[in-house]
Design a protein around this motif. Structure first.
Motif, PDB file in Angstrom:
ATOM      1  N   LEU A  38      33.050 -16.770  -8.776  1.00 28.63           N
ATOM      2  CA  LEU A  38      31.805 -16.478  -9.471  1.00 28.63           C
ATOM      3  C   LEU A  38      30.744 -17.474  -9.023  1.00 28.63           C
ATOM      4  CD1 LEU A  38      30.314 -14.855 -11.684  1.00 28.63           C
ATOM      5  CD2 LEU A  38      31.143 -16.548 -13.322  1.00 28.63           C
ATOM      6  N   ASN A  39      29.716 -16.994  -8.358  1.00 30.05           N
ATOM      7  CA  ASN A  39      28.619 -17.842  -7.865  1.00 30.05           C
ATOM      8  C   ASN A  39      29.123 -19.017  -7.047  1.00 30.05           C
ATOM      9  OD1 ASN A  39      26.716 -16.214  -9.190  1.00 30.05           O
ATOM     10  ND2 ASN A  39      26.906 -17.396 -11.074  1.00 30.05           N
ATOM     11  N   GLY A  40      30.112 -18.780  -6.206  1.00 29.83           N
ATOM     12  CA  GLY A  40      30.640 -19.826  -5.340  1.00 29.83           C
ATOM     13  C   GLY A  40      31.642 -20.752  -6.004  1.00 29.83           C
ATOM     14  N   VAL A  41      32.008 -20.468  -7.252  1.00 31.96           N
ATOM     15  CA  VAL A  41      32.959 -21.296  -7.998  1.00 31.96           C
ATOM     16  C   VAL A  41      34.282 -20.553  -8.112  1.00 31.96           C
ATOM     17  CG1 VAL A  41      33.447 -22.430 -10.203  1.00 31.96           C
ATOM     18  CG2 VAL A  41      31.105 -22.376  -9.328  1.00 31.96           C
ATOM     19  N   LEU A  42      35.363 -21.187  -7.644  1.00 33.92           N
ATOM     20  CA  LEU A  42      36.702 -20.627  -7.837  1.00 33.92           C
ATOM     21  C   LEU A  42      37.132 -20.903  -9.274  1.00 33.92           C
ATOM     22  CD1 LEU A  42      38.482 -21.792  -4.588  1.00 33.92           C
ATOM     23  CD2 LEU A  42      38.119 -19.429  -5.299  1.00 33.92           C
ATOM     24  N   ILE A  43      37.566 -19.875  -9.974  1.00 34.40           N
ATOM     25  CA  ILE A  43      38.020 -20.027 -11.358  1.00 34.40           C
ATOM     26  C   ILE A  43      39.477 -19.589 -11.415  1.00 34.40           C
ATOM     27  CG2 ILE A  43      37.672 -19.355 -13.757  1.00 34.40           C
ATOM     28  CD1 ILE A  43      34.762 -18.687 -12.972  1.00 34.40           C
ATOM     29  N   PHE A  44      40.352 -20.538 -11.715  1.00 36.45           N
ATOM     30  CA  PHE A  44      41.788 -20.281 -11.825  1.00 36.45           C
ATOM     31  C   PHE A  44      42.145 -20.194 -13.302  1.00 36.45           C
ATOM     32  CE2 PHE A  44      41.206 -22.510  -7.841  1.00 36.45           C
ATOM     33  CZ  PHE A  44      42.003 -21.800  -6.963  1.00 36.45           C
ATOM     34  N   ALA A  45      42.624 -19.035 -13.743  1.00 35.20           N
ATOM     35  CA  ALA A  45      43.071 -18.880 -15.122  1.00 35.20           C
ATOM     36  C   ALA A  45      44.509 -19.373 -15.215  1.00 35.20           C
ATOM     37  CB  ALA A  45      42.985 -17.420 -15.545  1.00 35.20           C
ATOM     38  N   GLY A  46      44.805 -20.097 -16.264  1.00 38.50           N
ATOM     39  CA  GLY A  46      46.152 -20.620 -16.458  1.00 38.50           C
ATOM     40  C   GLY A  46      46.115 -21.796 -17.421  1.00 38.50           C
ATOM     41  N   ASP A  47      47.172 -22.554 -17.440  1.00 35.89           N
ATOM     42  CA  ASP A  47      47.281 -23.715 -18.328  1.00 35.89           C
ATOM     43  C   ASP A  47      47.344 -24.965 -17.460  1.00 35.89           C
ATOM     44  OD1 ASP A  47      47.576 -25.253 -20.597  1.00 35.89           O
ATOM     45  OD2 ASP A  47      49.738 -24.970 -20.678  1.00 35.89           O
ATOM     46  N   PHE A  48      46.211 -25.615 -17.252  1.00 37.46           N
ATOM     47  CA  PHE A  48      46.099 -26.761 -16.355  1.00 37.46           C
ATOM     48  C   PHE A  48      45.827 -28.045 -17.119  1.00 37.46           C
ATOM     49  CE2 PHE A  48      44.843 -23.007 -13.962  1.00 37.46           C
ATOM     50  CZ  PHE A  48      45.657 -23.115 -12.849  1.00 37.46           C
ATOM     51  N   ASP A  49      46.081 -29.183 -16.462  1.00 40.53           N
ATOM     52  CA  ASP A  49      45.785 -30.486 -17.053  1.00 40.53           C
ATOM     53  C   ASP A  49      45.314 -31.442 -15.955  1.00 40.53           C
ATOM     54  OD1 ASP A  49      48.094 -31.401 -15.725  1.00 40.53           O
ATOM     55  OD2 ASP A  49      49.339 -31.235 -17.505  1.00 40.53           O
ATOM     56  N   GLU A  50      45.259 -32.725 -16.282  1.00 40.55           N
ATOM     57  CA  GLU A  50      44.746 -33.731 -15.351  1.00 40.55           C
ATOM     58  C   GLU A  50      45.544 -33.802 -14.048  1.00 40.55           C
ATOM     59  OE1 GLU A  50      41.966 -35.566 -15.630  1.00 40.55           O
ATOM     60  OE2 GLU A  50      41.521 -34.481 -17.481  1.00 40.55           O
ATOM     61  N   ARG A  51      46.833 -33.526 -14.112  1.00 43.90           N
ATOM     62  CA  ARG A  51      47.644 -33.524 -12.890  1.00 43.90           C
ATOM     63  C   ARG A  51      47.146 -32.469 -11.917  1.00 43.90           C
ATOM     64  NH1 ARG A  51      53.334 -32.676 -15.596  1.00 43.90           N
ATOM     65  NH2 ARG A  51      51.978 -31.343 -16.820  1.00 43.90           N
ATOM     66  N   ASP A  52      46.717 -31.333 -12.451  1.00 45.58           N
ATOM     67  CA  ASP A  52      46.209 -30.261 -11.607  1.00 45.58           C
ATOM     68  C   ASP A  52      44.846 -30.620 -11.015  1.00 45.58           C
ATOM     69  OD1 ASP A  52      48.406 -28.381 -12.117  1.00 45.58           O
ATOM     70  OD2 ASP A  52      47.613 -28.422 -14.151  1.00 45.58           O
ATOM     71  N   LEU A  53      44.053 -31.389 -11.759  1.00 50.07           N
ATOM     72  CA  LEU A  53      42.773 -31.852 -11.199  1.00 50.07           C
ATOM     73  C   LEU A  53      43.009 -32.728  -9.976  1.00 50.07           C
ATOM     74  CD1 LEU A  53      40.524 -32.783 -14.269  1.00 50.07           C
ATOM     75  CD2 LEU A  53      40.200 -30.928 -12.627  1.00 50.07           C
ATOM     76  N   ASP A  54      43.980 -33.613 -10.054  1.00 46.58           N
ATOM     77  CA  ASP A  54      44.305 -34.467  -8.903  1.00 46.58           C
ATOM     78  C   ASP A  54      44.740 -33.627  -7.705  1.00 46.58           C
ATOM     79  OD1 ASP A  54      43.705 -36.772 -10.313  1.00 46.58           O
ATOM     80  OD2 ASP A  54      45.787 -37.082 -10.943  1.00 46.58           O
ATOM     81  N   THR A  55      45.556 -32.613  -7.961  1.00 44.57           N
ATOM     82  CA  THR A  55      46.014 -31.734  -6.885  1.00 44.57           C
ATOM     83  C   THR A  55      44.845 -30.960  -6.294  1.00 44.57           C
ATOM     84  OG1 THR A  55      48.163 -31.524  -7.942  1.00 44.57           O
ATOM     85  CG2 THR A  55      47.598 -29.865  -6.294  1.00 44.57           C
ATOM     86  N   ALA A  56      43.954 -30.464  -7.146  1.00 39.45           N
ATOM     87  CA  ALA A  56      42.790 -29.707  -6.667  1.00 39.45           C
ATOM     88  C   ALA A  56      41.867 -30.588  -5.824  1.00 39.45           C
ATOM     89  CB  ALA A  56      42.028 -29.121  -7.849  1.00 39.45           C
ATOM     90  N   ARG A  57      41.730 -31.850  -6.189  1.00 38.06           N
ATOM     91  CA  ARG A  57      40.897 -32.768  -5.391  1.00 38.06           C
ATOM     92  C   ARG A  57      41.466 -32.939  -3.986  1.00 38.06           C
ATOM     93  NH1 ARG A  57      40.915 -35.766 -10.500  1.00 38.06           N
ATOM     94  NH2 ARG A  57      38.936 -35.306 -11.519  1.00 38.06           N
ATOM     95  N   ARG A  58      42.782 -32.990  -3.885  1.00 40.40           N
ATOM     96  CA  ARG A  58      43.412 -33.114  -2.565  1.00 40.40           C
ATOM     97  C   ARG A  58      43.373 -31.789  -1.800  1.00 40.40           C
ATOM     98  NH1 ARG A  58      47.239 -35.692  -5.816  1.00 40.40           N
ATOM     99  NH2 ARG A  58      48.672 -33.940  -5.557  1.00 40.40           N
ATOM    100  N   THR A  59      43.497 -30.687  -2.519  1.00 37.84           N
ATOM    101  CA  THR A  59      43.525 -29.369  -1.893  1.00 37.84           C
ATOM    102  C   THR A  59      42.141 -28.939  -1.407  1.00 37.84           C
ATOM    103  OG1 THR A  59      45.347 -28.747  -3.335  1.00 37.84           O
ATOM    104  CG2 THR A  59      44.177 -26.954  -2.241  1.00 37.84           C
TER     105      THR A  59
END
Length: 70
Positions: free
Chosen positions: A20-41
């Motif tokens: 949406l408007n250049g933003v990837l939106i992942f639906a699910g149950d995420f937390d801070e660990r996933d933010l760290d993974t997304a920063r690396r990905t």
């Protein structure tokens, strides 16, 4: 299926992905660990958790992004 896949946080908890408007939106149950993974990905992008527990990956820019699903 491997034990590593079962223990992995990414992308096994993704239920749905939208763009949406250049933003990837992942639906699910995420937390801070996933933010760290997304920063690396997605280097240079700005990931943030929204109020639904989803993960948004915003384009590069200055400062922290405001979640689209606030």
């Amino acid at each position: 299926m491997t034990p590593e896949a079962l223990l992995s946080r990414w992308p096994t908890s993704v239920q749905k992905v939208e763009l949406l408007n250049g933003v990837l939106i992942f639906a699910g149950d995420f937390d801070e660990r996933d933010l760290d993974t997304a920063r690396r990905t997605y280097p240079g992008r700005r990931p943030v958790l929204n109020v639904d527990g989803g993960l948004e990956v915003h384009p590069a820019g200055a400062g922290d992004p405001t979640p689209l699903l606030a």
